[in-house]
Motif scaffolding. Structure first.
Motif, PDB file in Angstrom:
ATOM      1  N   LEU A 199       0.826  -1.208   0.000  1.00 31.15           N
ATOM      2  CA  LEU A 199       0.000   0.000   0.000  1.00 31.15           C
ATOM      3  C   LEU A 199       0.862   1.260   0.000  1.00 31.15           C
ATOM      4  CD1 LEU A 199      -2.794  -1.016   2.545  1.00 31.15           C
ATOM      5  CD2 LEU A 199      -3.050  -0.710   0.083  1.00 31.15           C
ATOM      6  N   ALA A 204      -1.244   4.036  -1.674  1.00 34.81           N
ATOM      7  CA  ALA A 204      -2.635   3.798  -1.277  1.00 34.81           C
ATOM      8  C   ALA A 204      -2.779   3.626   0.237  1.00 34.81           C
ATOM      9  CB  ALA A 204      -3.178   2.565  -1.985  1.00 34.81           C
ATOM     10  N   TRP A 208      -8.018   4.234   6.507  1.00 40.63           N
ATOM     11  CA  TRP A 208      -9.007   3.157   6.357  1.00 40.63           C
ATOM     12  C   TRP A 208      -8.417   1.935   5.649  1.00 40.63           C
ATOM     13  CZ3 TRP A 208     -10.437   1.643   1.453  1.00 40.63           C
ATOM     14  CH2 TRP A 208     -10.226   2.552   0.406  1.00 40.63           C
ATOM     15  N   THR A 209      -7.454   2.112   4.731  1.00 46.90           N
ATOM     16  CA  THR A 209      -6.828   0.928   4.133  1.00 46.90           C
ATOM     17  C   THR A 209      -5.994   0.179   5.171  1.00 46.90           C
ATOM     18  OG1 THR A 209      -4.986   2.304   3.358  1.00 46.90           O
ATOM     19  CG2 THR A 209      -6.783   1.874   1.800  1.00 46.90           C
ATOM     20  N   TRP A 212      -8.418  -1.786   7.229  1.00 49.18           N
ATOM     21  CA  TRP A 212      -8.886  -2.971   6.511  1.00 49.18           C
ATOM     22  C   TRP A 212      -7.823  -4.065   6.515  1.00 49.18           C
ATOM     23  CZ3 TRP A 212     -12.219  -1.763   1.567  1.00 49.18           C
ATOM     24  CH2 TRP A 212     -13.322  -0.981   1.952  1.00 49.18           C
TER      25      TRP A 212
END
Length: 218
Positions: A199, A204, A208-209, A212
């Motif tokens: 990520l 990215a 929130w990533t 997750w």
């Protein structure tokens, strides 16, 4: 044509060695202290690996995320941890105490796990309903935007749902399969570290990533 007796000549010594090893294990079983030392070595090695991977994940999250995203991630993580304690209510730990010396009886262990899952699943939906009502008020003063708040809550729910399967780890503890118990956690920690790195490389990585990824690696 190949001589079939050649294969038997090659495999015969190997089969003999295996038979000797099995016979030695039966004739000289490990002592109590040897078994305890093996369990302790797996415990300390597993603890160091799991704690080390968790430290690395937290360190790189702190280094790679900006202050606002890291704060958002920590708020979501704290909220999830609080709700998770309310959902569990000691069901996972109580299985070990209730089963006791009958850990080798699969029917007994399965009965207790089914009962624990029955009550924990119902607690999960009840407390999740309360958390859904409380969460908007908990983050209402934060200027994050409703999209980020919603995506963070999806990660929280995913993490709580994944935690609902952790009671199966108690079976490994009862059977003293420490290596397998920590092996699963080490793989999960390595997966989280790899996912966070990917990520970050693809730009990215955000609150929130990261949430997750934590939920998927529970």
């Amino acid at each position: 044509p190949a001589d079939p007796s050649a294969d038997s000549i090659v495999t015969a010594p190997m089969e003999a060695d295996v038979a000797v090893q099995i016979t030695d294990q039966r004739m000289n079983p490990p002592t109590v202290w040897q078994r305890r030392l093996k369990i302790l070595s797996h415990f300390f090695a597993g603890q160091m690996l799991v704690q080390g991977l968790n430290f690395l994940v937290g360190f790189f999250l702190m280094r790679w995320m900006d202050v606002a995203s890291y704060a958002q991630y920590n708020v979501a993580f704290a909220f999830q941890s609080t709700v998770a304690m309310l959902v569990d209510l000691g069901f996972t730990a109580s299985i070990i105490a209730l089963v006791g010396h009958r850990a080798d009886e699969a029917e007994v262990v399965g009965r207790y796990i089914r009962s624990a899952r029955y009550f924990r699943t119902r607690f999960f939906f009840v407390i999740l309903g309360g958390a859904t009502l409380i969460y908007p008020f908990a983050v209402s003063q934060q200027p994050w935007g409703w999209q980020i708040k919603l995506l963070l809550y999806v990660g929280i729910v995913g993490g709580l749902a994944a935690d609902n399967w952790l009671m199966y780890s108690s079976v490994l503890l009862m059977r003293r399969e420490i290596k397998r118990y920590y092996g699963a956690q080490v793989l999960a920690g390595a997966w989280r570290q790899a996912a966070v790195a990917v990520l970050y490389i693809t730009r990215a990585l955000n609150s929130w990533t990261a949430s997750w990824v934590s939920a998927a690696g529970s």
